[in-house]
Design a protein around this motif. Sequence first.
Motif, short mmCIF file in Angstrom:
data_model
loop_
_atom_site.label_atom_id
_atom_site.label_comp_id
_atom_site.label_asym_id
_atom_site.label_seq_id
_atom_site.Cartn_x
_atom_site.Cartn_y
_atom_site.Cartn_z
N LYS A 222 -39.80 -116.86 94.94
CA LYS A 222 -40.22 -115.82 94.00
C LYS A 222 -39.17 -115.59 92.93
CE LYS A 222 -44.14 -114.66 95.87
NZ LYS A 222 -45.41 -114.89 95.20
N MET A 223 -37.90 -115.61 93.33
CA MET A 223 -36.82 -115.41 92.37
C MET A 223 -36.78 -116.57 91.38
SD MET A 223 -32.75 -114.78 92.95
CE MET A 223 -32.59 -116.12 94.08
N LEU A 224 -36.98 -117.78 91.85
CA LEU A 224 -36.93 -118.95 90.98
C LEU A 224 -38.01 -118.90 89.91
CD1 LEU A 224 -35.62 -121.65 90.38
CD2 LEU A 224 -37.27 -122.69 91.91
N VAL B 191 -38.24 -126.35 95.96
CA VAL B 191 -37.26 -125.42 96.50
C VAL B 191 -37.64 -125.00 97.91
CG1 VAL B 191 -36.25 -123.13 96.24
CG2 VAL B 191 -36.50 -124.61 94.27
N ARG B 192 -38.93 -124.73 98.11
CA ARG B 192 -39.41 -124.33 99.42
C ARG B 192 -39.09 -125.41 100.45
NH1 ARG B 192 -44.70 -123.70 98.37
NH2 ARG B 192 -44.31 -121.68 97.46
N MET C 153 -46.95 -122.18 83.67
CA MET C 153 -46.71 -121.66 85.01
C MET C 153 -46.84 -122.76 86.05
SD MET C 153 -45.68 -118.86 85.95
CE MET C 153 -45.90 -117.32 86.70
N LYS C 154 -47.59 -123.81 85.73
CA LYS C 154 -47.75 -124.91 86.66
C LYS C 154 -46.41 -125.57 86.96
CE LYS C 154 -50.22 -129.20 87.42
NZ LYS C 154 -51.10 -130.19 86.86
N LYS C 155 -45.56 -125.71 85.92
CA LYS C 155 -44.26 -126.33 86.11
C LYS C 155 -43.41 -125.53 87.09
CE LYS C 155 -40.62 -128.43 83.44
NZ LYS C 155 -40.15 -128.73 82.10
N ASN C 156 -43.39 -124.21 86.96
CA ASN C 156 -42.64 -123.36 87.88
C ASN C 156 -43.16 -123.49 89.30
OD1 ASN C 156 -40.88 -122.47 85.97
ND2 ASN C 156 -41.90 -120.53 85.63
N THR C 157 -44.47 -123.67 89.46
CA THR C 157 -45.06 -123.83 90.80
C THR C 157 -44.55 -125.12 91.43
OG1 THR C 157 -47.02 -122.66 90.07
CG2 THR C 157 -47.22 -123.93 92.08
N GLU C 158 -44.45 -126.18 90.65
CA GLU C 158 -43.93 -127.44 91.17
C GLU C 158 -42.47 -127.30 91.58
OE1 GLU C 158 -44.66 -130.35 88.17
OE2 GLU C 158 -46.84 -130.09 88.29
N ILE C 159 -41.69 -126.59 90.78
CA ILE C 159 -40.29 -126.34 91.11
C ILE C 159 -40.21 -125.54 92.40
CG2 ILE C 159 -38.18 -125.16 90.37
CD1 ILE C 159 -39.13 -125.68 87.47
#
Length: 73
Positions: free
Chosen positions: A20-22, A11-12, A1-7
């Motif tokens: 949230k969608m990403l 994006v932000r 989940m850390k990787k998605n947080t970085e992505i």
Amino acid sequence: MKKNTEIAKSVRATGSVDVKMLELLVCPLTYGTLAFDPEREELISKRARLAYPVRDGIPIMLVSEARQLHDDG
């Protein structure tokens, strides 16, 4: 989940895709994680070697619309 947080953070910063969608999106071919390329506005699936376009902030998650990635060396 850390990787998605970085992505999501990248994006932000660009403001082009809903964060949230990403976090929920996966590659429709491999069900693997995606990386966001803000320069090209694409979602990258390294396992499938495909780049899904993002148009007007909406990811186009169709394999038929994806760009094939080629090895750079």
